[in-house]
Motif scaffolding. Sequence first.
Motif, mmCIF file in Angstrom:
data_model
loop_
_atom_site.group_PDB
_atom_site.id
_atom_site.type_symbol
_atom_site.label_atom_id
_atom_site.label_comp_id
_atom_site.label_asym_id
_atom_site.label_seq_id
_atom_site.Cartn_x
_atom_site.Cartn_y
_atom_site.Cartn_z
ATOM 1 N N LEU A 59 0.820 -1.211 0.000
ATOM 2 C CA LEU A 59 0.000 0.000 0.000
ATOM 3 C C LEU A 59 0.855 1.264 0.000
ATOM 4 C CD1 LEU A 59 -2.766 -1.193 2.495
ATOM 5 C CD2 LEU A 59 -2.869 -1.170 -0.002
ATOM 6 N N ILE B 212 -5.617 -3.834 7.904
ATOM 7 C CA ILE B 212 -6.520 -3.678 6.762
ATOM 8 C C ILE B 212 -7.846 -4.361 7.092
ATOM 9 C CG2 ILE B 212 -6.872 -4.277 4.323
ATOM 10 C CD1 ILE B 212 -3.765 -4.338 4.057
ATOM 11 N N VAL C 66 -11.022 -2.329 -0.748
ATOM 12 C CA VAL C 66 -10.424 -1.090 -1.255
ATOM 13 C C VAL C 66 -11.099 0.118 -0.606
ATOM 14 C CG1 VAL C 66 -10.293 0.410 -3.284
ATOM 15 C CG2 VAL C 66 -9.559 -1.964 -3.450
ATOM 16 N N MET D 233 -10.137 0.494 3.006
ATOM 17 C CA MET D 233 -8.795 1.075 3.139
ATOM 18 C C MET D 233 -8.847 2.586 2.935
ATOM 19 S SD MET D 233 -5.778 -0.052 3.802
ATOM 20 C CE MET D 233 -5.136 1.358 4.660
ATOM 21 N N ALA D 234 -9.633 3.029 1.944
ATOM 22 C CA ALA D 234 -9.764 4.466 1.690
ATOM 23 C C ALA D 234 -10.362 5.176 2.905
ATOM 24 C CB ALA D 234 -10.632 4.701 0.453
ATOM 25 N N ARG E 20 -7.882 5.565 5.765
ATOM 26 C CA ARG E 20 -6.892 6.629 5.535
ATOM 27 C C ARG E 20 -7.505 8.022 5.655
ATOM 28 N NH1 ARG E 20 -2.243 4.792 1.233
ATOM 29 N NH2 ARG E 20 -1.409 3.139 2.556
ATOM 30 N N ALA F 3 -3.008 7.229 7.765
ATOM 31 C CA ALA F 3 -2.213 6.226 7.048
ATOM 32 C C ALA F 3 -1.409 5.376 8.021
ATOM 33 C CB ALA F 3 -1.283 6.914 6.050
ATOM 34 N N GLN G 55 0.257 7.035 -2.729
ATOM 35 C CA GLN G 55 -1.208 7.111 -2.768
ATOM 36 C C GLN G 55 -1.855 5.761 -3.050
ATOM 37 O OE1 GLN G 55 0.887 8.982 -4.629
ATOM 38 N NE2 GLN G 55 0.649 11.070 -3.851
ATOM 39 N N SER G 56 -1.045 4.713 -3.255
ATOM 40 C CA SER G 56 -1.613 3.407 -3.607
ATOM 41 C C SER G 56 -2.478 2.844 -2.482
ATOM 42 C CB SER G 56 -0.485 2.409 -3.902
ATOM 43 O OG SER G 56 -1.013 1.094 -4.030
ATOM 44 N N ILE G 57 -3.668 2.373 -2.838
ATOM 45 C CA ILE G 57 -4.426 1.550 -1.895
ATOM 46 C C ILE G 57 -4.760 0.204 -2.549
ATOM 47 C CG2 ILE G 57 -5.302 3.342 -0.357
ATOM 48 C CD1 ILE G 57 -7.929 3.228 -1.874
ATOM 49 N N ILE H 139 -2.383 -6.083 -2.539
ATOM 50 C CA ILE H 139 -2.018 -4.951 -1.679
ATOM 51 C C ILE H 139 -0.570 -4.512 -1.835
ATOM 52 C CG2 ILE H 139 -3.787 -5.403 0.055
ATOM 53 C CD1 ILE H 139 -1.629 -6.808 1.757
#
Length: 385
Positions: free
Chosen positions: A34, A54, A87, A90-91, A94, A99, A240-242, A256
């Motif tokens: 991530l 997660i 997904v 996770m967003a 954050r 994070a 910025q990866s999720i 992930i």
Amino acid sequence: MNMDAMFDICYLSADGNTIEPDDIPKTKENVWVLGRKYSAIQDLERIRRDISSIIWCTYRKGFVPIGDEGLTSDKGWGCMLRCGQMVLGMALVRIHLSADWVWTPETRDPTYLKIVQRFEERKQAPYSIHQVALMGASEGKDVGQWFGPNTVAQVLRKLAVYDKWSSLVIHVALDNTVVKEDILQQCIVKHDQGDSSSASDNVLISDWMPLLLIVPLRLGLSEINPVYIDGLKMCFQCPQSIGVIGGKPNQALYLIGCVGDEVIYLDPHTTQRSGLVENKMTDEQKEMDCTYHCKYASRIPMLAMDPSVAVCFLCRTRSDFDQLCNTFEQNLMKESQPLFEICEKRPSHWGPSTNDIDLQYTSLFNDLEDVDRQFDDSDEEFEIL
């Protein structure tokens, strides 16, 4: 039984012996999860701690019936829906926590509980399997029919509009193209400040709505073209990866991160009973919360992935978005075969940007998702009842 014991009980073999997981290889290569870089040797426990934080969504059984057939389990058909939930979970972590947020079996943070409750098997939960499956009908997918990555992205995009608390914009990039203009129109919210008659008091203040950017891609016909591997690795390395909604043929997985030429993933193919976490006061609620977390991830070679994926990024601020676009332009676009394009303005042949037109456009993707999907059989060996 204490709460840590409840969390660990899943990792015993049938004869009761503890299984030594093969989640992270003992390697000198960097491990990316991530958007974060870790050392497999020095950071193993931290990697596992962050992975277990997660929100893990899996098949469930015994929930309120869905659809005309009255389905009470999503075993065999809901794995892509569960990856979409992960997904989005996770967003939300954050955006509303941080994070660096860490879950433990003792966690009772009310904001965290509010996030988990959004994915419970209740009809009124904004992102329950009921809501996702029923909204899928508007994308031409009957309840109980398998989704592709694009369909689940479009469904989440529609559902997020109705959930004001989540406070995010979901943008699904069309035709392998990220259009900055469209995203800025969605994410920049202008407020008229000042009610006095003085013109100087009427100042427009701009806010940025956090952005979940999903880019559905087809990276080959029946298998991944190796030319895309480096680009895929870059996506996992972006801060910025999720993650990536993808999988291996006939099995959706939440990808992930990566290490070497392998992807690290969480697997939704475990059937757990339905139940409510609520305020996590009772032992049953505490135990249910532990079912939303997986202590160990798994790995497969990148070339063993299904070529149909959706790469996902979270931009909490305008600065995050600008940085992500810069990363795309400086790195991804330099690849001989970029994963996707990025442009300032909407291509003229797309027509005006309206939600209705965007929603009609999604049917073009559905044809790609109906190829060779006989789901129930291939899932059978992954069930843990």
